[in-house]
Design an enzyme around this catalytic site. Structure first.
Site, PDB file in Angstrom:
ATOM      1  N   TRP A  18       0.920  -1.260   0.028  1.00  0.00           N
ATOM      2  CA  TRP A  18      -0.097   0.076  -0.155  1.00  0.00           C
ATOM      3  C   TRP A  18       0.835   1.275   0.073  1.00  0.00           C
ATOM      4  O   TRP A  18       0.360   2.327  -0.255  1.00  0.00           O
ATOM      5  CB  TRP A  18      -0.987   0.076   1.327  1.00  0.00           C
ATOM      6  CG  TRP A  18       0.056  -0.323   2.331  1.00  0.00           C
ATOM      7  CD1 TRP A  18       0.000  -1.637   3.035  1.00  0.00           C
ATOM      8  CD2 TRP A  18       0.886   0.416   3.193  1.00  0.00           C
ATOM      9  NE1 TRP A  18       0.921  -1.597   4.006  1.00  0.00           N
ATOM     10  CE2 TRP A  18       1.365  -0.263   4.287  1.00  0.00           C
ATOM     11  CE3 TRP A  18       1.034   1.853   3.126  1.00  0.00           C
ATOM     12  CZ2 TRP A  18       2.474   0.192   5.185  1.00  0.00           C
ATOM     13  CZ3 TRP A  18       1.926   2.262   4.100  1.00  0.00           C
ATOM     14  CH2 TRP A  18       2.621   1.428   5.137  1.00  0.00           C
ATOM     15  N   ASN A  19       2.316   1.116   0.427  1.00  0.00           N
ATOM     16  CA  ASN A  19       2.736   2.571   0.558  1.00  0.00           C
ATOM     17  C   ASN A  19       3.120   3.178  -0.795  1.00  0.00           C
ATOM     18  O   ASN A  19       3.250   4.456  -0.460  1.00  0.00           O
ATOM     19  CB  ASN A  19       4.259   2.122   1.249  1.00  0.00           C
ATOM     20  CG  ASN A  19       5.103   1.375   0.635  1.00  0.00           C
ATOM     21  OD1 ASN A  19       4.670   0.524  -0.343  1.00  0.00           O
ATOM     22  ND2 ASN A  19       6.647   1.465   1.213  1.00  0.00           N
ATOM     23  N   LYS A  66      -2.941  -8.535  -7.691  1.00  0.00           N
ATOM     24  CA  LYS A  66      -3.725  -8.379  -6.297  1.00  0.00           C
ATOM     25  C   LYS A  66      -3.333  -7.254  -5.932  1.00  0.00           C
ATOM     26  O   LYS A  66      -2.267  -7.039  -5.128  1.00  0.00           O
ATOM     27  CB  LYS A  66      -3.541  -9.669  -5.733  1.00  0.00           C
ATOM     28  CG  LYS A  66      -4.408  -9.663  -4.428  1.00  0.00           C
ATOM     29  CD  LYS A  66      -3.842  -9.974  -3.229  1.00  0.00           C
ATOM     30  CE  LYS A  66      -3.156  -8.934  -2.429  1.00  0.00           C
ATOM     31  NZ  LYS A  66      -3.971  -8.028  -1.876  1.00  0.00           N
ATOM     32  N   PRO A  67      -4.074  -6.009  -6.077  1.00  0.00           N
ATOM     33  CA  PRO A  67      -3.607  -4.821  -5.503  1.00  0.00           C
ATOM     34  C   PRO A  67      -3.746  -5.006  -3.992  1.00  0.00           C
ATOM     35  O   PRO A  67      -4.676  -5.594  -3.356  1.00  0.00           O
ATOM     36  CB  PRO A  67      -4.448  -3.622  -6.011  1.00  0.00           C
ATOM     37  CG  PRO A  67      -5.833  -4.655  -6.435  1.00  0.00           C
ATOM     38  CD  PRO A  67      -5.463  -5.890  -6.702  1.00  0.00           C
ATOM     39  N   SER A  75      -4.981  -4.441  -0.343  1.00  0.00           N
ATOM     40  CA  SER A  75      -6.570  -4.156  -0.160  1.00  0.00           C
ATOM     41  C   SER A  75      -6.684  -2.871   0.737  1.00  0.00           C
ATOM     42  O   SER A  75      -7.769  -2.475   0.845  1.00  0.00           O
ATOM     43  CB  SER A  75      -6.907  -5.108   0.949  1.00  0.00           C
ATOM     44  OG  SER A  75      -6.020  -5.454   1.979  1.00  0.00           O
ATOM     45  N   GLY A  82       6.555  -6.525  -0.821  1.00  0.00           N
ATOM     46  CA  GLY A  82       6.014  -6.476   0.533  1.00  0.00           C
ATOM     47  C   GLY A  82       6.955  -6.926   1.784  1.00  0.00           C
ATOM     48  O   GLY A  82       8.040  -6.820   1.585  1.00  0.00           O
ATOM     49  N   SER A  83       6.409  -7.536   2.788  1.00  0.00           N
ATOM     50  CA  SER A  83       7.089  -7.962   3.921  1.00  0.00           C
ATOM     51  C   SER A  83       7.896  -9.048   3.600  1.00  0.00           C
ATOM     52  O   SER A  83       7.375 -10.070   2.951  1.00  0.00           O
ATOM     53  CB  SER A  83       6.474  -8.032   5.246  1.00  0.00           C
ATOM     54  OG  SER A  83       5.381  -8.958   4.775  1.00  0.00           O
ATOM     55  N   LEU A 120      11.628  -6.768  -0.634  1.00  0.00           N
ATOM     56  CA  LEU A 120      11.154  -7.121   0.387  1.00  0.00           C
ATOM     57  C   LEU A 120      11.519  -5.977   1.529  1.00  0.00           C
ATOM     58  O   LEU A 120      11.936  -4.918   1.004  1.00  0.00           O
ATOM     59  CB  LEU A 120      11.630  -8.486   1.045  1.00  0.00           C
ATOM     60  CG  LEU A 120      11.138  -9.607   0.318  1.00  0.00           C
ATOM     61  CD1 LEU A 120      11.847 -10.843   0.552  1.00  0.00           C
ATOM     62  CD2 LEU A 120       9.835  -9.644  -0.069  1.00  0.00           C
ATOM     63  N   CYS A 175      10.109   1.532   1.748  1.00  0.00           N
ATOM     64  CA  CYS A 175      11.015   0.328   2.066  1.00  0.00           C
ATOM     65  C   CYS A 175      12.716   0.796   2.095  1.00  0.00           C
ATOM     66  O   CYS A 175      13.380   0.253   2.790  1.00  0.00           O
ATOM     67  CB  CYS A 175      10.983  -0.746   1.277  1.00  0.00           C
ATOM     68  SG  CYS A 175      11.088  -0.017  -0.677  1.00  0.00           S
ATOM     69  N   GLU A 229      12.316  -3.113  11.244  1.00  0.00           N
ATOM     70  CA  GLU A 229      11.940  -1.810  10.461  1.00  0.00           C
ATOM     71  C   GLU A 229      10.760  -0.836  11.172  1.00  0.00           C
ATOM     72  O   GLU A 229       9.711  -1.519  11.256  1.00  0.00           O
ATOM     73  CB  GLU A 229      11.355  -2.369   8.953  1.00  0.00           C
ATOM     74  CG  GLU A 229      11.311  -1.419   7.919  1.00  0.00           C
ATOM     75  CD  GLU A 229      10.861  -2.219   6.684  1.00  0.00           C
ATOM     76  OE1 GLU A 229      10.090  -3.240   6.803  1.00  0.00           O
ATOM     77  OE2 GLU A 229      11.055  -1.593   5.416  1.00  0.00           O
TER      78      GLU A 229
END
Ligand SMILES: NC(=O)c1ccc[n+]([C@@H]2O[C@H](COP(=O)([O-])OP(=O)(O)OC[C@H]3O[C@@H](n4cnc5c(N)ncnc54)[C@H](O)[C@@H]3O)[C@@H](O)[C@H]2O)c1
Ligand SMILES: O=CCCC(=O)O
Length: 517
Positions: free
Chosen positions: A187-188, A211-212, A214, A264-265, A287, A320, A420
């Protein structure tokens, strides 16, 4: 603690006018914001070339007011299967019926449409993500820059000729699209993380199923509408918004998907890579990070402070590549800390729609809680608050706001050294020697970005080589651009996005041996 949160209540009254998907006109005393093209605010999935309404929906929140912005189609596993099948059927036709030049023309047109609608997309992005409108406009331009970059790269997909060891034989290679690509993003950066993946995929002749996130699906849906208007064949882009993570896993398990590109993470990335291994999909992983910033005694302090401000506070610290640990050499510790605090004091927290705001809210309450926990842990182990502090939740302010904070006296024993923060927390560590700081900087499982400030050219080259990261900024906090290879080492992932390497991630190399007799 100084008073920073000045206009959260303005934000909530302003945003209260756009509830429930009626994003028509947003106004406060000073300004009126309006979507020029209301049709860009979409709540459907895009499957098989059709906008698809779902009975089941999920809520998308406005971080600035902690209220619901709208409800978006919640795709299930069957939707993912349909989308993948449609993308699978469309992909060979797309590649065979278009040259690289033709795909470049479509991408160029898409870039132009995004820029023509920059204000509308930025407004949607600002509302769902929380970042300031100025930052959102910047992100839209940044997102478009990947499309124009790969529009050019589409025409430069070279093979090679290789001298064969067999007589009367020619050997050459061609590049082919890998096939259907599953795209999962955070989302960032609701626009740029998607275009950085799908522009090279489409340039290479792949089809994509997205898959955006949510938290921020609206930006992706608006971009998709413009992609179709630009002439990209509808079935080459499929968008399945969902809150059902199990359904999204179809992208990692379905054998028709040949590539997963995930940002993502680290934990989720590892899990997806494990699932993708069962059908030997190609995987790219962008990541988490734990970026060190090193300020040496010989640095220009003003340059270092500006570099830290950019790297640390972009998107309210939710990047990130954000500075997570700030190592300052003993000789300039006091001067650097004072100047950093003076600059942080100029930041203004509030709704991203207010043009005087520099720091929007965090994405959700959990993000604010995480920063508070990092601060509490550091204080309990001897750190000191130089500015800001733990977010006050007195019930008066709506929204997920977190004050920009500077801590001094931070050490490797504190949680913030290893985790993080993903928020506006600037922890300052003191160090003595180059050797010591390199050991500390590299003492992490992550290796995404690293920054340092020095005026010694020998040190600049030496330290850049010894930092265990994928991207280094020397005397700058700005390292991201379409032409720069983006990616990490160690547990920050593998693969490179953007740049001359970005399209390779979506291609296979075929060798062709021809007997000439
Ligand atoms: N290296 C990079 O380029 C880069 C860029 C941006 C963000 N990040 C990292 O992303 C993290 C923040 O983003 P986040 O909190 O959205 O990360 P996340 O891993 O929770 O989510 C990323 C995406 O994966 C989806 N997802 C999460 N769990 C899933 C599951 N079990 N199955 C299928 N899909 C799943 C999410 O819905 C989202 O679309 C930070 O660690 C940050 O450093 C990395
Ligand atoms: O958050 C990660 C990506 C940000 C960037 O591209 O600089």
């Amino acid at each position: 603690m100084p008073e920073i949160l000045s206009n959260g209540s303005d934000a909530s009254s302003l945003l209260s006018q756009v509830r429930g998907g009626t994003l028509e006109a947003i106004s406060n005393a000073d300004m009126t914001y309006q979507l020029k093209d209301r049709s860009l605010f979409i709540e459907d999935a895009f499957i098989g070339g059709e906008w698809t309404t779902k009975e089941k929906t999920f809520e998308v929140w406005e971080p600035a007011s902690a209220t619901v912005l709208g409800k978006v189609a919640n795709c299930d596993q069957d939707d993912f299967r349909k989308a993948i099948q449609s993308a699978f059927d469309a992909q060979p036709k797309f590649f065979e019926s278009t040259t690289g030049t033709a795909r470049g023309v479509m991408l160029r047109k898409w870039n132009d449409l995004i820029l023509a609608n920059q204000e509308d997309i930025a407004l949607i992005l600002c509302l769902e993500n929380g970042k300031t409108l100025a930052e959102a406009k910047g992100e839209v331009a940044y997102a478009a820059s990947f499309i124009s970059w790969f529009a050019e790269e589409a025409t430069r997909s070279y093979g090679v000729t290789i001298p064969s060891s067999y007589p009367n034989t020619s050997l050459s290679t061609i590049r082919e699209p890998i096939g259907v690509c599953g795209i999962i993003t955070p989302w960032n950066f609701p626009a740029a993380m998607i275009t950085r993946k799908i522009a090279p995929a489409l340039a290479a002749g792949c089809s994509v199923v997205i898959k955006p996130p949510s938290e921020t699906p609206y930006t992706c849906l608006a971009l998709t509408k413009l992609a179709i208007e630009a002439g990209l064949p509808p079935a080459t882009i499929q968008v399945c918004p969902t809150k059902d993570r199990q359904a999204a896993l179809e992208l990692s398990t379905n054998p028709q998907v040949r590539k997963i590109s995930f940002t993502g993470s680290t934990n989720v990335g590892k899990m997806l890579a494990g699932l993708a291994a069962k059908t030997l999909k190609r995987v790219s992983l962008e990541l988490g990070g734990n970026a060190p910033v090193i300020v040496f005694d010989d640095a220009d302090i003003d340059v270092a402070v500006e570099g830290v401000m950019f790297s640390k506070f972009r998107c309210s610290g939710q990047t990130c590549v954000c500075a997570n640990r700030i190592y300052v050499q003993s000789g300039i510790l006091k001067a650097f800390t004072e100047r950093l605090v003076a600059r942080v004091a100029q930041l203004k927290m509030g709704s991203g729609l207010d043009p005087t705001t520099t720091q929007g809210p965090l994405v959700n309450k959990a993000a604010v809680t995480k920063i508070s926990e990092h601060i509490s842990d550091a204080l309990s182990k001897g750190a000191k608050v130089e500015f800001g502090g733990i977010s006050k939740d007195d019930g008066k302010e709506k929204g997920f706001f977190c004050p920009p904070t500077v801590l001094s006296g931070v050490t490797a024993k504190m949680v913030v050294a290893n985790d993080e923060s993903f928020g506006p927390l600037a922890p300052i560590f003191e160090f003595g020697s180059e050797e010591e700081v390199l050991r500390l900087a590299n003492d992490t499982e992550f290796g995404l970005a690293g920054y340092f400030f020095t005026r010694d050219i020998g040190k600049a080259h030496r330290v850049a080589r010894r930092l265990e990261v994928g991207m280094v900024g020397v005397n700058t906090g700005k390292i991201s651009a379409a032409e720069a290879p983006f990616g990490g080492v160690k547990e920050s992932g593998y693969g490179r996005e953007g740049s001359l390497y970005g399209m390779e991630e979506y291609q296979t190399i075929k060798s062709i041996t021809v007997s000439t007799v």
